[in-house]
Every structure is written in C-alpha cells, then in structure tokens.
Write an enzyme that holds these catalytic residues in place. Sequence first.
Site, mmCIF file in Angstrom:
data_model
loop_
_atom_site.group_PDB
_atom_site.id
_atom_site.type_symbol
_atom_site.label_atom_id
_atom_site.label_comp_id
_atom_site.label_asym_id
_atom_site.label_seq_id
_atom_site.Cartn_x
_atom_site.Cartn_y
_atom_site.Cartn_z
ATOM 1 N N GLY A 13 0.831 -1.214 0.000
ATOM 2 C CA GLY A 13 0.000 0.000 0.000
ATOM 3 C C GLY A 13 0.856 1.250 0.000
ATOM 4 C CB ALA A 14 4.376 1.621 -0.718
ATOM 5 C CG ASP A 63 -5.939 -8.027 -4.352
ATOM 6 O OD1 ASP A 63 -5.845 -7.626 -3.166
ATOM 7 O OD2 ASP A 63 -7.018 -8.438 -4.838
ATOM 8 C CB VAL A 64 -2.015 -7.274 0.159
ATOM 9 C CG1 VAL A 64 -0.745 -6.554 -0.253
ATOM 10 C CG2 VAL A 64 -3.124 -6.297 0.551
ATOM 11 C CB SER A 142 -6.301 1.430 13.407
ATOM 12 O OG SER A 142 -7.088 2.581 13.659
ATOM 13 C CE1 TYR A 154 -8.965 0.531 8.814
ATOM 14 C CE2 TYR A 154 -9.307 1.553 10.961
ATOM 15 C CZ TYR A 154 -8.542 1.383 9.811
ATOM 16 O OH TYR A 154 -7.349 2.064 9.684
ATOM 17 C CB ALA A 155 -12.989 -1.831 15.389
ATOM 18 C CB ALA A 157 -9.642 -5.814 10.233
ATOM 19 C CE LYS A 158 -6.161 -1.171 10.017
ATOM 20 N NZ LYS A 158 -4.949 -1.434 9.205
HETATM 21 N N1 LIG Z 1 -4.868 7.463 8.051
HETATM 22 C C1 LIG Z 1 -5.130 7.126 9.286
HETATM 23 O O1 LIG Z 1 -5.615 7.944 10.087
HETATM 24 C C2 LIG Z 1 -4.847 5.730 9.782
HETATM 25 C C3 LIG Z 1 -4.985 5.498 11.162
HETATM 26 C C4 LIG Z 1 -4.725 4.208 11.640
HETATM 27 C C5 LIG Z 1 -4.330 3.210 10.778
HETATM 28 N N2 LIG Z 1 -4.205 3.469 9.454
HETATM 29 C C6 LIG Z 1 -3.788 2.356 8.599
HETATM 30 O O2 LIG Z 1 -2.595 2.721 7.918
HETATM 31 C C7 LIG Z 1 -2.559 2.072 6.642
HETATM 32 C C8 LIG Z 1 -2.340 3.128 5.552
HETATM 33 O O3 LIG Z 1 -3.380 4.077 5.647
HETATM 34 P P1 LIG Z 1 -3.423 5.404 4.759
HETATM 35 O O4 LIG Z 1 -4.209 6.384 5.524
HETATM 36 O O5 LIG Z 1 -2.066 5.749 4.275
HETATM 37 O O6 LIG Z 1 -4.348 4.871 3.557
HETATM 38 P P2 LIG Z 1 -4.481 5.275 2.020
HETATM 39 O O7 LIG Z 1 -5.868 4.946 1.646
HETATM 40 O O8 LIG Z 1 -3.974 6.649 1.790
HETATM 41 O O9 LIG Z 1 -3.462 4.248 1.312
HETATM 42 C C9 LIG Z 1 -3.699 2.882 1.313
HETATM 43 C C10 LIG Z 1 -2.980 2.259 0.143
HETATM 44 O O10 LIG Z 1 -3.236 0.835 0.163
HETATM 45 C C11 LIG Z 1 -3.493 0.412 -1.156
HETATM 46 N N3 LIG Z 1 -4.302 -0.803 -1.158
HETATM 47 C C12 LIG Z 1 -5.604 -0.938 -0.784
HETATM 48 N N4 LIG Z 1 -6.026 -2.189 -0.977
HETATM 49 C C13 LIG Z 1 -4.972 -2.881 -1.473
HETATM 50 C C14 LIG Z 1 -4.790 -4.224 -1.882
HETATM 51 N N5 LIG Z 1 -5.791 -5.117 -1.819
HETATM 52 N N6 LIG Z 1 -3.567 -4.588 -2.351
HETATM 53 C C15 LIG Z 1 -2.554 -3.698 -2.431
HETATM 54 N N7 LIG Z 1 -2.666 -2.407 -2.053
HETATM 55 C C16 LIG Z 1 -3.864 -2.009 -1.584
HETATM 56 C C17 LIG Z 1 -4.225 1.575 -1.808
HETATM 57 O O11 LIG Z 1 -4.163 1.502 -3.229
HETATM 58 C C18 LIG Z 1 -3.472 2.775 -1.208
HETATM 59 O O12 LIG Z 1 -2.389 3.146 -2.023
HETATM 60 C C19 LIG Z 1 -3.873 1.312 6.522
HETATM 61 O O13 LIG Z 1 -3.678 -0.033 6.943
HETATM 62 C C20 LIG Z 1 -4.779 2.028 7.495
HETATM 63 O O14 LIG Z 1 -5.822 1.199 7.956
HETATM 64 C C21 LIG Z 1 -4.452 4.702 8.934
#
Ligand SMILES: NC(=O)c1ccc[n+]([C@@H]2O[C@H](COP(=O)([O-])OP(=O)(O)OC[C@H]3O[C@@H](n4cnc5c(N)ncnc54)[C@H](O)[C@@H]3O)[C@@H](O)[C@H]2O)c1
Length: 252
Positions: A13-14, A63-64, A142, A154-155, A157-158
């Site tokens: 997800g980078a 696709d993870v 999270s 989501y909760a 899963a996390k």
């Molecule tokens: N933003 C927040 O406030 C927050 C808080 C707690 C946890 N998180 C967690 O941090 C992580 C990143 O969050 P973010 O805010 O940067 O999200 P984001 O939506 O900006 O980025 C997520 C990325 O994951 C990719 N992705 C989604 N499904 C995928 C799949 N099946 N295979 C491969 N790639 C996939 C997307 O294309 C995207 O580039 C997530 O796990 C999210 O749950 C985020």
Amino acid sequence: MDRFAGRAAIVTGAAQGIGAATARRLAAEGASVAVVDLTAERGQAVVDEITEAGGTAAAFGCDVADQASVQGMTERVVNRFGRLDVLVNNAGITRDNLLFKMPLADWDAVLRTNLTSIFLCCQAAQKYMVEARYGRIVSLSSRSALGNRGQVNYAAAKAGVQGLTTTLAIELGPFNITVNAVAPGYIATAMTAATAERVGASFEDHQRMVATQTPLRRVGQPAEVAAAIAFLASDDASYVSGQTLYINGGAR
Ligand SMILES: NC(=O)c1ccc[n+]([C@@H]2O[C@H](COP(=O)([O-])OP(=O)(O)OC[C@H]3O[C@@H](n4cnc5c(N)ncnc54)[C@H](O)[C@@H]3O)[C@@H](O)[C@H]2O)c1
C-alpha cells in the site's frame, strides 16, 4: 543514518499516505524498497521520487488480499533485490457503516484486505526470513482497534492484527524475526479525507475537530508514523517484539 544499508524491504500500500512515507523513509536510510500497491503504475511516482533522491526502489503490482498475487510479488521482490529483510504490512481500506446497515461484502472486504492480507504476506515472507535467520515485520493496526462507532469491520480487523502480531512474535522469535505493530490515531491521508467527506465536513474542519480532542492539539502526519515503523524495522529495536505502539498524539 543508514540503518537499512544492504537490507531489502517490502512496503504494501505504498503508493500514497503512510505507506509512501514509510517507503521514502526506509529508502532514505539505505534500504532497497519494493513499493507494492494494486498496480505497479500506482507506485511508480514514489519510486521515481526515491530514485531521484539517490535511493533504490522498484514498483510491484499486487493485490495483498489474494494469495497467488502475494506469493508471486514476494518471489519477484526477492529475485530483484536478492533478499528480504523487512516487511511492512500497510495496505488497508475502510468501508464504514453502522452494524445494522453494513453489507456482508463490506465486512468481508475489510477483514480480507486489512487482516487476511497480513497472514498471506507474513506467510510468504517468512520463508526467506527463516532461511536467513533475520527478519523485521511491522503491521498497521489502528487506534480503532479499541472501538470506533461505524467501524465494526475495521476495528475487528485492526484488533486482529494485534493478536496476529503477538502470536507471530512467539512463533518467529526463535528465527531472529521480530514482529510488531503500530496503531496510529488520526493521520492526515486520503483515508481520513474520505472519512471527512462521508460525515459531510471539509478535510480542514474535520482535522480541526479531531485536534481539539487530541492532547497534542493536532492530527498526525504520515512521516510521523513512518519514523516509528522505521524504528521497529531497524536494529535499534532488536529486542522489541510482539508489541503494538500507539501513535496518536496522546489520546486515550
Ligand atoms: N490514516 C489514518 O488515520 C490511519 C490510522 C490508523 C491506521 N491506518 C492504517 O494505515 C494504513 C495506511 O493508511 P493510509 O491512511 O495511508 O491509507 P491510504 O488509503 O492513503 O493508502 C492505502 C494504500 O493501500 C493500497 N491498497 C488498498 N487495498 C490494497 C490491496 N488489496 N492490495 C494492495 N494495495 C492495496 C491503496 O491503493 C493505497 O495506495 C492502513 O492499513 C490504514 O488502515 C491509517
């Protein structure tokens, strides 16, 4: 700092948000970074940024949530970089709704993308890490693991990520592999921008509202999560395993 010189890392997800910040941080500290996202094209801008700054990175489509896709990606990364030292399980999605309105498909999609994906990536990566007797796994939990209205999927899963983390720390510890998680609060990314839109607030107003409830009086930035992930993925954290670090500005 060159804490990751000679190391190779996968960050899922980078293409954006926390994952992109983590890829940049690990590369800046010397790692060869696999920028993994749904398509290689999505990750290419981050790869270009890293290579222009003098780092090493390559984009991989995966696709993870799909086992064959994860296995294929992991093999391609090891073929490209010759090793695999660090796995950052960052890819995630939200499909928020109250329980009585939540379609089963949204429960399944969130569990599969945020939790089953980590099982799949760890299973594929451990093969190389066990062989090398070295590994660092960091997964995204999270603050929502503690409970958040409208996020039962989501909760769950996390919170599951935390149980997976403590258990894999026990199983993989004998092979010199550490397994940890980070649990961010509100970080300003596309994910929280979508949450703001859903509740009918501008992104700026939403962040201001969250900031008032946060002891540090502001929301977090992706680079601040990336810094903690880099610590847990480095040898500075060589005796830290099975932990979840909350990164939430002091909120309880
Ligand atoms: N933003 C927040 O406030 C927050 C808080 C707690 C946890 N998180 C967690 O941090 C992580 C990143 O969050 P973010 O805010 O940067 O999200 P984001 O939506 O900006 O980025 C997520 C990325 O994951 C990719 N992705 C989604 N499904 C995928 C799949 N099946 N295979 C491969 N790639 C996939 C997307 O294309 C995207 O580039 C997530 O796990 C999210 O749950 C985020």
